[in-house]
Design a protein around this motif. Structure first.
Motif, PDB file in Angstrom:
ATOM      1  N   ILE A 284      30.039   2.985  41.827  1.00 36.81           N
ATOM      2  CA  ILE A 284      29.786   3.560  43.199  1.00 36.81           C
ATOM      3  C   ILE A 284      30.644   5.115  42.824  1.00 36.81           C
ATOM      4  CG2 ILE A 284      31.642   2.594  44.436  1.00 36.81           C
ATOM      5  CD1 ILE A 284      28.125   3.503  45.546  1.00 36.81           C
ATOM      6  N   THR A 285      31.810   5.035  42.127  1.00 37.79           N
ATOM      7  CA  THR A 285      32.555   6.050  41.943  1.00 37.79           C
ATOM      8  C   THR A 285      31.615   6.983  41.062  1.00 37.79           C
ATOM      9  OG1 THR A 285      34.697   4.884  42.007  1.00 37.79           O
ATOM     10  CG2 THR A 285      34.693   7.049  41.059  1.00 37.79           C
ATOM     11  N   GLY A 286      31.190   6.683  40.326  1.00 36.55           N
ATOM     12  CA  GLY A 286      30.210   7.647  39.422  1.00 36.55           C
ATOM     13  C   GLY A 286      28.981   8.035  40.098  1.00 36.55           C
ATOM     14  N   TYR A 291      26.641  12.713  42.504  1.00 36.31           N
ATOM     15  CA  TYR A 291      25.749  13.094  43.316  1.00 36.31           C
ATOM     16  C   TYR A 291      26.272  14.473  44.001  1.00 36.31           C
ATOM     17  CZ  TYR A 291      22.348  13.458  46.999  1.00 36.31           C
ATOM     18  OH  TYR A 291      21.550  13.683  48.166  1.00 36.31           O
ATOM     19  N   LYS A 292      27.525  14.312  44.310  1.00 33.64           N
ATOM     20  CA  LYS A 292      28.324  15.556  44.780  1.00 33.64           C
ATOM     21  C   LYS A 292      28.060  16.846  43.632  1.00 33.64           C
ATOM     22  CE  LYS A 292      32.696  15.525  44.094  1.00 33.64           C
ATOM     23  NZ  LYS A 292      34.081  15.360  44.162  1.00 33.64           N
ATOM     24  N   TYR A 317      19.969   7.286  42.559  1.00 33.65           N
ATOM     25  CA  TYR A 317      19.851   8.613  43.297  1.00 33.65           C
ATOM     26  C   TYR A 317      18.752   8.662  44.452  1.00 33.65           C
ATOM     27  CZ  TYR A 317      22.986  10.312  39.779  1.00 33.65           C
ATOM     28  OH  TYR A 317      24.080  10.354  39.077  1.00 33.65           O
ATOM     29  N   ILE A 318      18.055   7.352  44.880  1.00 33.14           N
ATOM     30  CA  ILE A 318      17.708   7.110  45.882  1.00 33.14           C
ATOM     31  C   ILE A 318      18.515   6.196  46.889  1.00 33.14           C
ATOM     32  CG2 ILE A 318      15.837   6.168  47.303  1.00 33.14           C
ATOM     33  CD1 ILE A 318      14.023   6.336  44.761  1.00 33.14           C
ATOM     34  N   LEU A 319      19.378   5.576  46.394  1.00 33.48           N
ATOM     35  CA  LEU A 319      20.234   4.747  47.241  1.00 33.48           C
ATOM     36  C   LEU A 319      21.406   5.052  47.255  1.00 33.48           C
ATOM     37  CD1 LEU A 319      19.840   2.148  49.079  1.00 33.48           C
ATOM     38  CD2 LEU A 319      19.962   0.636  47.020  1.00 33.48           C
ATOM     39  N   LEU A 323      23.466   7.682  49.687  1.00 35.05           N
ATOM     40  CA  LEU A 323      24.128   7.028  50.990  1.00 35.05           C
ATOM     41  C   LEU A 323      25.571   6.992  50.905  1.00 35.05           C
ATOM     42  CD1 LEU A 323      21.676   4.321  51.707  1.00 35.05           C
ATOM     43  CD2 LEU A 323      21.559   6.548  52.678  1.00 35.05           C
ATOM     44  N   ALA A 324      26.132   6.895  49.615  1.00 33.65           N
ATOM     45  CA  ALA A 324      27.755   6.894  49.521  1.00 33.65           C
ATOM     46  C   ALA A 324      28.041   8.211  49.992  1.00 33.65           C
ATOM     47  CB  ALA A 324      28.275   6.529  48.197  1.00 33.65           C
ATOM     48  N   PHE A 325      27.272   9.331  49.818  1.00 36.24           N
ATOM     49  CA  PHE A 325      27.754  10.606  50.077  1.00 36.24           C
ATOM     50  C   PHE A 325      27.356  11.055  51.560  1.00 36.24           C
ATOM     51  CE2 PHE A 325      27.477  15.304  49.843  1.00 36.24           C
ATOM     52  CZ  PHE A 325      28.684  15.704  48.970  1.00 36.24           C
TER      53      PHE A 325
END
Ligand code: PRX
Length: 649
Positions: A284-286, A291-292, A317-319, A323-325
């Motif tokens: 999730i960190t990666g 994504y950012k 990159y859909i999920l 969403l974390a972002f």
């Protein structure tokens, strides 16, 4: 407009630069060089952007080089679904769109706010619990691109179950192989799916698989097409019934950073697909960090990645990444050319898409159908474009830039893999003058390098094997049930360096150019298919003695599948037999692996040790003459070459 400059490169516009996290080459250099001085400290800082229940990891990074085991943030506690949902709900995004679902039928659409998505995920997490699913248990997921797919994955993440998604386009045997390897307790599927106006059966295939001995105790079925399906009592239940019988709240399970989040199978050089294991904290960190930096998402944007959640691109990159972002992500059930060739653009115009991420194969297909389909639509909302899955040809890049991007949108060519979990090489589009066809530079924290076979560094412009130095947080930790395979595949050729399996070169500016796979993995429309998996399917046919499968260039799909087959005594070449062989591959592996050509041969080129020389077969399939085949003296029977060339289709 951002026209081509005198070097043939594409600088970002001032407008675009404003959106970007990294706005100049100097800023990138500072960030990147700083990250490599101390990658561990860099990643620890990136991990700060994730919400942790406890950040007390013992050591940020450990690496046992002998066993090829490493950990990131071990001892840190978090929950990935909490990071994708609760934290945004708690931070004022309760009523913000998390996911826009656009069905194949245009009137079939639904917007899920963060609050609503959390509600659905909590309910379904309780359904999984009610079936006995506990932390660490596997859940197999065989679903089309409908909201229940991301809901299932987030529900698994919430209770600490390990999801294993099987792409809905795979057929029974491929599903069976994956399900029997990871021994799930529960399988989530649907009655069927829609594809280009047709109803496709899914539950029937699941029933077929479960006639064999598997670990599956419960099947949860989503009603999608309304097709008649056979439900087995005490095993199969409907999603819509189950969710009415459980409590609405489900606390997120406290997970260790190194607990597995999911498995995803990918094809390699052997017939058996590998279940790559991704962990909660590192992955999730990666996903968040890449994504950012890559997409430059601005609150209010609509972000659309056209991949399928059944592949890693859809997972990350859909999920998970968007969403974390806290972004708004679009989930699209359809295909680019149904009901007509402008379906993507109709969807992009309807939802005013800001960021558009697709694959070169889709771009090539769309380009072929003609620009008039695009011109019918107002695509002025799009601000950036991205591409993934295979090298993007400079010509196709320029067309994508000019026709879809209206000449104003930068393109991020993103290089990564199922194994890497997140993007590793991609230009900072707010900073760089883009080079069509190049994925350009590694993201911060990632050191990529190209080495020759003898493990010395390649000179500028020289092609070699692409490696990533040192493990990074989102790299898969192991292969499910087969750590030896993991070690052999990725860490043996050059211990301490992660072997990607891709060829690459670096130009004088330090920009990376990806050159495709160097192993027997074929990339059909950007999907990785192991030659060995197709060969195994062919050999399972009673008429087939031996099979060898190689890629040939294809205008739309990038690569297509060319198969050489020798027959057992008593069988003869016929159109009917060839049809049977094509169907055999479709049924066992799936329609994505449909061979373009079947050449029945008298013999295959082999070395004295019995190894089939695919290098030679690749050239023959691609149209080379005998004298262009290179050294054939090591073959047992060099005479076979002329026969193969003569029989070429
Ligand atoms: O060969 C590279 C190619 O796709 C492979 C990874 O496939 P998969 O694990 O299915 O993941 C696909 C989506 C990440 C790589 O080894 N590939 C992926 N992206 C690119 C690429 N080749 C060139 N340029 C890219 N941008």
């Amino acid at each position: 407009m951002t026209p081509e400059n005198s070097k043939g490169h594409y600088p970002p516009s001032d407008d675009y630069r404003k959106r970007a996290f990294v706005k100049s080459v100097k800023d990138y250099d500072t960030l990147y060089n700083g990250s490599l001085k101390d990658p561990v400290a860099y990643w620890a800082k990136e991990a700060e952007q994730i919400d942790w229940f406890s950040k007390d990891w013992e050591e940020t990074f450990t690496w046992n080089k002998e066993e090829n085991r490493f950990t990131w943030f071990k001892g840190g506690k978090l929950n990935v679904s909490y990071n994708c949902l609760d934290r945004h709900v708690n931070n004022g995004l309760k009523n913000t769109a998390a996911m826009i679902f656009q069905g194949e039928n245009d009137s079939d659409a639904k917007v899920y706010t963060y609050g609503e998505l959390l509600y659905e995920v909590e309910r379904f997490a309780n359904v999984l619990k009610s079936k006995g699913v506990k932390k660490g248990d596997r859940v197999a997921v065989y679903l089309p691109m409908i909201p229940e797919l991301p809901i299932t994955l987030l529900a698994c993440a919430r209770i600490g179950a390990v999801h294993s998604v099987v792409f809905a386009g795979f057929s029974s045997e491929a599903v069976y192989n994956r399900v029997s390897d990871c021994t799930p307790k529960v399988l989530v599927t649907s009655d069927g799916s829609y594809r280009a106006g047709k109803k496709i059966d899914m539950k029937g295939k699941v029933n077929e698989i479960l006639e064999r001995d598997t670990s599956v105790e419960h099947v949860i079925v989503v009603r999608r097409t309304g097709a008649d399906v056979v439900m087995e009592e005490n095993r199969d239940t409907w999603w819509h019934d189950d969710v009415t019988k459980v409590p609405l709240r489900c606390e997120p399970e406290v997970m260790d950073a190194e607990d597995p989040l999911f498995l995803l199978y990918t094809s390699g050089t052997t017939g058996k697909p590998k279940g790559l294991v991704h962990t909660c904290g590192g992955y999730i960190t990666g996903a968040y960090s890449s994504y950012k930096y890559v997409f430059n998402y601005v609150p209010g944007d609509v972000y659309w990645c056209t991949a399928d959640v059944g592949w890693i691109t859809g997972h990350t990159y859909i999920l998970y990444g968007p969403l974390a972002f806290g972004a708004t992500t679009l989930l699209f059930e359809g295909v680019p050319n149904y009901p007509e060739n402008d379906r993507f653009w109709q969807v992009a115009e309807k939802w005013k898409v800001d960021i558009f991420y697709t694959a070169p194969t889709a771009i090539r297909m769309i380009r072929k159908t003609g620009d008039e389909w695009i011109k019918k639509h107002d695509l002025s909302s799009i601000k950036m474009l991205a591409s993934v899955g295979e090298p993007i040809d400079p010509d196709v890049w320029k067309w994508y830039h000019g026709t879809i991007g209206g000449g104003r949108c930068p393109i991020a060519d993103t290089w990564w893999q199922t194994e890497t979990g997140s993007i590793l090489i991609s230009p900072m589009t707010g900073a760089f003058d883009l080079k069509p066809g190049s994925a350009m530079k590694p993201l911060p924290g990632v050191e990529a390098a190209v080495y020759k076979e003898d493990r010395t560094r390649c000179a500028t412009g020289e092609s070699g094997n692409l490696y990533i130095e040192r493990p990074f947080p989102s790299l898969a930790r192991t292969v499910w049930n087969d750590h030896a395979k993991y070690v052999e595949t990725y860490w043996t050729l050059f211990p301490g360096h992660y072997l990607t399996g891709d060829g690459a070169k670096v130009d004088a500016d330090g920009d990376f150019w990806l050159l495709g796979r160097v192993d027997d993995v074929i990339s059909v429309a950007g999907h990785r298919i192991g030659a060995a998996e197709i060969e195994a399917a062919l050999i399972a046919h009673p008429a087939v003695a031996e099979a060898a499968v190689v890629p040939i260039p294809d205008e739309i799909k990038g690569e297509a599948i060319y198969t050489f087959v020798t027959l057992k005594d008593g069988f003869e070449e016929s159109d009917d037999l060839k049809k049977q062989l094509v169907n055999q591959v479709r049924n066992i592996v799936g329609p994505i692996a449909t061979p373009k050509t079947i050449q029945i041969a008298d013999g295959l080129p082999k070395t004295r040790s019995g190894k089939i020389m695919r290098r030679i077969l690749r050239k023959i399939a691609g149209g080379s003459k005998h004298e262009e085949l290179g050294d054939t003296t090591t073959l047992v029977d060099p005479g076979v070459i002329d026969l193969l060339i003569k029989g070429r289709i």
